[in-house]
Design a protein around this motif. Structure first.
Motif, PDB file in Angstrom:
ATOM      1  N   ILE A  76      85.919  -3.079   2.170  1.00  0.00           N
ATOM      2  CA  ILE A  76      85.771  -4.420   1.593  1.00  0.00           C
ATOM      3  C   ILE A  76      85.182  -4.338   0.187  1.00  0.00           C
ATOM      4  CG2 ILE A  76      84.520  -6.611   1.790  1.00  0.00           C
ATOM      5  CD1 ILE A  76      84.737  -6.235   4.890  1.00  0.00           C
ATOM      6  N   ARG A  77      84.042  -3.667   0.045  1.00  0.00           N
ATOM      7  CA  ARG A  77      83.330  -3.626  -1.241  1.00  0.00           C
ATOM      8  C   ARG A  77      84.045  -2.806  -2.299  1.00  0.00           C
ATOM      9  NH1 ARG A  77      78.829  -2.023   1.620  1.00  0.00           N
ATOM     10  NH2 ARG A  77      78.976  -0.080   0.490  1.00  0.00           N
ATOM     11  N   GLU A  78      84.499  -1.637  -1.913  1.00  0.00           N
ATOM     12  CA  GLU A  78      85.042  -0.708  -2.911  1.00  0.00           C
ATOM     13  C   GLU A  78      86.554  -0.822  -3.109  1.00  0.00           C
ATOM     14  OE1 GLU A  78      82.952   1.105  -4.723  1.00  0.00           O
ATOM     15  OE2 GLU A  78      81.272   0.323  -3.546  1.00  0.00           O
ATOM     16  N   LYS A  79      87.261  -1.311  -2.091  1.00  0.00           N
ATOM     17  CA  LYS A  79      88.716  -1.316  -2.154  1.00  0.00           C
ATOM     18  C   LYS A  79      89.332  -2.710  -2.074  1.00  0.00           C
ATOM     19  CE  LYS A  79      89.165   3.057  -2.664  1.00  0.00           C
ATOM     20  NZ  LYS A  79      89.863   3.598  -3.839  1.00  0.00           N
ATOM     21  N   GLY A  80      88.525  -3.745  -1.914  1.00  0.00           N
ATOM     22  CA  GLY A  80      89.030  -5.114  -1.932  1.00  0.00           C
ATOM     23  C   GLY A  80      89.790  -5.555  -0.700  1.00  0.00           C
ATOM     24  N   VAL A  81      89.529  -4.939   0.436  1.00  0.00           N
ATOM     25  CA  VAL A  81      90.205  -5.327   1.677  1.00  0.00           C
ATOM     26  C   VAL A  81      89.782  -6.734   2.082  1.00  0.00           C
ATOM     27  CG1 VAL A  81      90.198  -4.887   4.179  1.00  0.00           C
ATOM     28  CG2 VAL A  81      90.711  -3.036   2.583  1.00  0.00           C
ATOM     29  N   THR A  82      90.774  -7.554   2.443  1.00  0.00           N
ATOM     30  CA  THR A  82      90.503  -8.918   2.912  1.00  0.00           C
ATOM     31  C   THR A  82      91.279  -9.264   4.177  1.00  0.00           C
ATOM     32  OG1 THR A  82      92.267  -9.852   1.533  1.00  0.00           O
ATOM     33  CG2 THR A  82      90.029  -9.783   0.581  1.00  0.00           C
ATOM     34  N   ARG A  83      92.171  -8.350   4.628  1.00  0.00           N
ATOM     35  CA  ARG A  83      93.001  -8.649   5.792  1.00  0.00           C
ATOM     36  C   ARG A  83      93.048  -7.461   6.741  1.00  0.00           C
ATOM     37  NH1 ARG A  83      98.489  -9.259   4.438  1.00  0.00           N
ATOM     38  NH2 ARG A  83      98.140  -7.773   2.792  1.00  0.00           N
ATOM     39  N   VAL A  84      93.255  -7.792   8.035  1.00  0.00           N
ATOM     40  CA  VAL A  84      93.420  -6.770   9.057  1.00  0.00           C
ATOM     41  C   VAL A  84      94.246  -7.357  10.198  1.00  0.00           C
ATOM     42  CG1 VAL A  84      91.260  -7.339  10.272  1.00  0.00           C
ATOM     43  CG2 VAL A  84      92.214  -5.037  10.474  1.00  0.00           C
TER      44      VAL A  84
END
Length: 124
Positions: free
Chosen positions: A74-82
């Motif tokens: 989330i913090r380093e790679k911008g993940v928002t979905r799973v």
């Protein structure tokens, strides 16, 4: 308590998934691995803003490794979905506890097998 994917998938489907990891799934993601004493104990696979896979070896459950992998994504790679197998209540609860909510649901997985998939997104 749930010990992992073996509690969710039929044996033959789990074997099929495992057999495709190195050839089909890993090459399609940006892979990040956690090592303990040089031994892999967990990994996360990312594609854009989607967390495609997050696994921690059952012997290492409850030690914060999944949380560390998810926080990094989330913090380093911008993940928002799973996407989460609906039958994997442990995983669904994990993502909910970290701010994800269900946005939609499919009756089958990407291979058309009878494993309903929850599409989840991080609350903004």
């Amino acid at each position: 308590r749930s010990r992992g994917l073996g509690d969710v998938y039929k044996r033959q489907d789990l074997q099929r998934l495992r057999s495709r990891l190195a050839t089909d799934y890993f090459p399609a993601v940006e892979l990040h691995m956690l090592l303990t004493d040089g031994r892999p104990v967990g990994f996360a696979g990312l594609s854009g803003d989607n967390l495609e896979m997050l696994f921690v070896h059952p012997d290492f459950f409850g030690r914060g490794l999944g949380r560390a992998l998810l926080s990094f994504a989330i913090r380093e790679k911008g993940v928002t979905r799973v996407d989460v197998n609906e039958q994997n209540k442990r995983a669904e609860g994990f993502y909910r506890a970290h701010g994800f909510r269900t946005t939609s649901r499919d009756e089958t997985d990407a291979d058309g097998l009878p494993y309903p998939i929850l599409h989840m997104a991080l609350r903004q």
